[in-house]
Design a protein around this motif. Structure first.
Motif, PDB file in Angstrom:
ATOM      1  N   ASP A  87      -7.533   0.981  -2.117  1.00 43.80           N
ATOM      2  CA  ASP A  87      -7.163  -0.427  -1.942  1.00 43.80           C
ATOM      3  C   ASP A  87      -8.327  -1.263  -1.417  1.00 43.80           C
ATOM      4  N   ILE A  88      -9.132  -0.656  -0.560  1.00 43.14           N
ATOM      5  CA  ILE A  88     -10.236  -1.380   0.084  1.00 43.14           C
ATOM      6  C   ILE A  88     -11.497  -0.527  -0.005  1.00 43.14           C
ATOM      7  N   LEU A  89     -12.548  -1.091  -0.565  1.00 42.48           N
ATOM      8  CA  LEU A  89     -13.855  -0.436  -0.586  1.00 42.48           C
ATOM      9  C   LEU A  89     -14.746  -1.123   0.437  1.00 42.48           C
ATOM     10  N   THR A 125     -19.273   0.332  -6.350  1.00 46.17           N
ATOM     11  CA  THR A 125     -18.446  -0.763  -6.858  1.00 46.17           C
ATOM     12  C   THR A 125     -18.066  -0.512  -8.311  1.00 46.17           C
ATOM     13  N   GLN A 126     -19.017  -0.058  -9.099  1.00 48.92           N
ATOM     14  CA  GLN A 126     -18.738   0.244 -10.505  1.00 48.92           C
ATOM     15  C   GLN A 126     -17.723   1.379 -10.644  1.00 48.92           C
ATOM     16  N   ALA A 127     -17.749   2.318  -9.704  1.00 47.98           N
ATOM     17  CA  ALA A 127     -16.852   3.472  -9.774  1.00 47.98           C
ATOM     18  C   ALA A 127     -15.426   3.143  -9.351  1.00 47.98           C
ATOM     19  N   ILE A 128     -15.250   2.174  -8.452  1.00 49.89           N
ATOM     20  CA  ILE A 128     -13.941   1.939  -7.851  1.00 49.89           C
ATOM     21  C   ILE A 128     -13.237   0.681  -8.357  1.00 49.89           C
ATOM     22  N   VAL A 129     -13.980  -0.376  -8.655  1.00 47.17           N
ATOM     23  CA  VAL A 129     -13.343  -1.631  -9.056  1.00 47.17           C
ATOM     24  C   VAL A 129     -12.505  -1.522 -10.336  1.00 47.17           C
ATOM     25  N   PRO A 130     -12.928  -0.753 -11.357  1.00 47.41           N
ATOM     26  CA  PRO A 130     -12.066  -0.641 -12.546  1.00 47.41           C
ATOM     27  C   PRO A 130     -10.651  -0.168 -12.232  1.00 47.41           C
ATOM     28  N   GLY A 131     -10.506   0.770 -11.309  1.00 44.95           N
ATOM     29  CA  GLY A 131      -9.177   1.224 -10.899  1.00 44.95           C
ATOM     30  C   GLY A 131      -8.391   0.130 -10.198  1.00 44.95           C
ATOM     31  N   MET A 132      -9.079  -0.666  -9.403  1.00 41.27           N
ATOM     32  CA  MET A 132      -8.428  -1.806  -8.752  1.00 41.27           C
ATOM     33  C   MET A 132      -7.915  -2.786  -9.796  1.00 41.27           C
ATOM     34  N   LYS A 133      -8.709  -3.033 -10.829  1.00 43.44           N
ATOM     35  CA  LYS A 133      -8.300  -3.965 -11.884  1.00 43.44           C
ATOM     36  C   LYS A 133      -7.081  -3.437 -12.629  1.00 43.44           C
ATOM     37  N   GLU A 134      -7.053  -2.154 -12.874  1.00 46.70           N
ATOM     38  CA  GLU A 134      -5.908  -1.544 -13.564  1.00 46.70           C
ATOM     39  C   GLU A 134      -4.628  -1.716 -12.756  1.00 46.70           C
ATOM     40  N   HIS A 139      -9.746  -4.841  -2.723  1.00 46.69           N
ATOM     41  CA  HIS A 139     -10.608  -5.675  -1.875  1.00 46.69           C
ATOM     42  C   HIS A 139     -11.938  -4.947  -1.711  1.00 46.69           C
ATOM     43  N   VAL A 140     -13.017  -5.611  -2.072  1.00 45.89           N
ATOM     44  CA  VAL A 140     -14.365  -5.087  -1.868  1.00 45.89           C
ATOM     45  C   VAL A 140     -14.980  -5.844  -0.695  1.00 45.89           C
ATOM     46  N   ILE A 141     -15.389  -5.098   0.322  1.00 46.46           N
ATOM     47  CA  ILE A 141     -16.035  -5.705   1.483  1.00 46.46           C
ATOM     48  C   ILE A 141     -17.447  -5.131   1.593  1.00 46.46           C
ATOM     49  N   ASN A 142     -18.442  -5.983   1.442  1.00 44.75           N
ATOM     50  CA  ASN A 142     -19.835  -5.566   1.526  1.00 44.75           C
ATOM     51  C   ASN A 142     -20.424  -5.966   2.873  1.00 44.75           C
ATOM     52  N   ILE A 143     -21.187  -5.049   3.454  1.00 39.06           N
ATOM     53  CA  ILE A 143     -21.886  -5.371   4.693  1.00 39.06           C
ATOM     54  C   ILE A 143     -23.265  -5.913   4.337  1.00 39.06           C
ATOM     55  N   VAL A 177     -12.697 -13.539 -10.465  1.00 33.54           N
ATOM     56  CA  VAL A 177     -11.914 -14.682 -10.002  1.00 33.54           C
ATOM     57  C   VAL A 177     -10.547 -14.776 -10.685  1.00 33.54           C
ATOM     58  N   GLU A 178     -10.401 -14.220 -11.875  1.00 33.51           N
ATOM     59  CA  GLU A 178      -9.115 -14.262 -12.580  1.00 33.51           C
ATOM     60  C   GLU A 178      -8.207 -13.093 -12.207  1.00 33.51           C
ATOM     61  N   THR A 179      -8.645 -12.269 -11.254  1.00 34.00           N
ATOM     62  CA  THR A 179      -7.861 -11.105 -10.835  1.00 34.00           C
ATOM     63  C   THR A 179      -7.385 -11.294  -9.397  1.00 34.00           C
ATOM     64  N   PRO A 180      -6.487 -10.416  -8.922  1.00 32.38           N
ATOM     65  CA  PRO A 180      -6.065 -10.489  -7.514  1.00 32.38           C
ATOM     66  C   PRO A 180      -7.053  -9.809  -6.563  1.00 32.38           C
ATOM     67  N   ILE A 181      -8.172  -9.295  -7.084  1.00 27.68           N
ATOM     68  CA  ILE A 181      -9.117  -8.545  -6.247  1.00 27.68           C
ATOM     69  C   ILE A 181      -9.956  -9.498  -5.404  1.00 27.68           C
ATOM     70  N   ARG A 182     -10.006  -9.214  -4.127  1.00 26.67           N
ATOM     71  CA  ARG A 182     -10.788 -10.045  -3.204  1.00 26.67           C
ATOM     72  C   ARG A 182     -12.183  -9.442  -3.016  1.00 26.67           C
TER      73      ARG A 182
END
Length: 259
Positions: A87-89, A125-134, A139-143, A177-182
């Protein structure tokens, strides 16, 4: 039950500093955890501690070098069923070595910082975001860092990597921006963690001198803001947060009390 209870959080660089502090605070919120770093023994110690203190959450610890794409793919493909949907990276893994001027920075130091701070963040990010989109959630949080807002002498390559994180974060937010991913970025100023000791190649006395005469931020301060950012309502996205100790105004403007 809070908004983060039952959520699965994937943390890089979880063996110390901000990553470890974030793991502890997410555990307090009832979140399940995937703890990754290169130092497996430290991860396993943290896993054991959190499992005992929070018996109702799932904690998975696995060694990971974020610079290695094949290792990332293996770790993701072998996630246990109870934490496989991230859910959160939290892209926290990062490093800085030295304070040398640009013309003196060694090639291997350049490679290490670019590979860890930029390439590793991108690969995760490339490994995890596709699953979030599905799944339609994530939520991706970068430091990031103040070093990604203002360059300074002796920090050329590190600043370049954090400027890259800033640009990547903003571009990713546009792309999603067109997805629910923050997509969020948290940019600390002076934080006293093991990170600073690594910068000075293990010289803790020199690392501590950076904070002489002021009260710096600590890992828990940033972890609290990470958890706060993750815990906002689904329609609220904290896009960018710059955080200083009270006596810091920018990357180089710091007031130090005489001792």
């Amino acid at each position: 039950m809070g908004r983060l209870a039952g959520k699965t959080v994937f943390i890089t660089g979880a063996s110390s500093g901000i990553g470890e502090a974030s793991a502890r605070q997410f555990a307090d919120e009832g979140s399940n955890l995937i703890l990754t770093a290169r130092r497996l023994e430290k991860l396993q110690q943290l896993q054991s501690e959190l499992t005992k203190s929070h018996p109702n959450i799932h904690v998975h610890a696995v060694q990971l070098d974020v610079r290695d794409k094949k290792q990332i793919e293996k770790v993701i493909s072998e996630l246990p069923e109870n934490v496989k949907n991230v859910d959160i990276l939290l892209n926290n893994a990062g490093m800085v070595i030295g304070t040398d001027p640009l013309v003196e920075v060694e090639e291997d130091v350049i490679d290490q910082m670019l590979a860890t701070n930029v390439k590793g963040l991108v690969l995760l990010t490339q490994a995890i975001v596709p699953g979030m989109k599905e799944r339609g959630v994530g939520h991706v949080i970068n430091i990031g860092s103040v070093a990604g807002k203002q360059a300074y002498g002796g920090g050329s390559i590190y600043c370049a990597t954090k400027f890259a994180v800033d640009a990547i974060t903003k571009a990713l937010a546009i792309e999603l921006v067109e997805t629910p991913i923050r997509v969020s970025q948290i940019c600390p100023g002076l934080v006293n963690t093991e990170f600073s000791t690594i910068r000075f190649r293990g010289d803790k006395e020199k690392a501590d001198s950076v904070y002489k005469g002021l009260q710096p931020l600590v890992a828990d301060d940033i972890a609290e803001l990470i958890v706060f950012t993750a815990g906002r309502p689904a329609h609220v996205n904290i896009a960018d947060m710059l955080v200083f100790p009270v006596n810091q105004a920018d990357s180089k403007t710091v007031y130090r009390r005489s001792e």
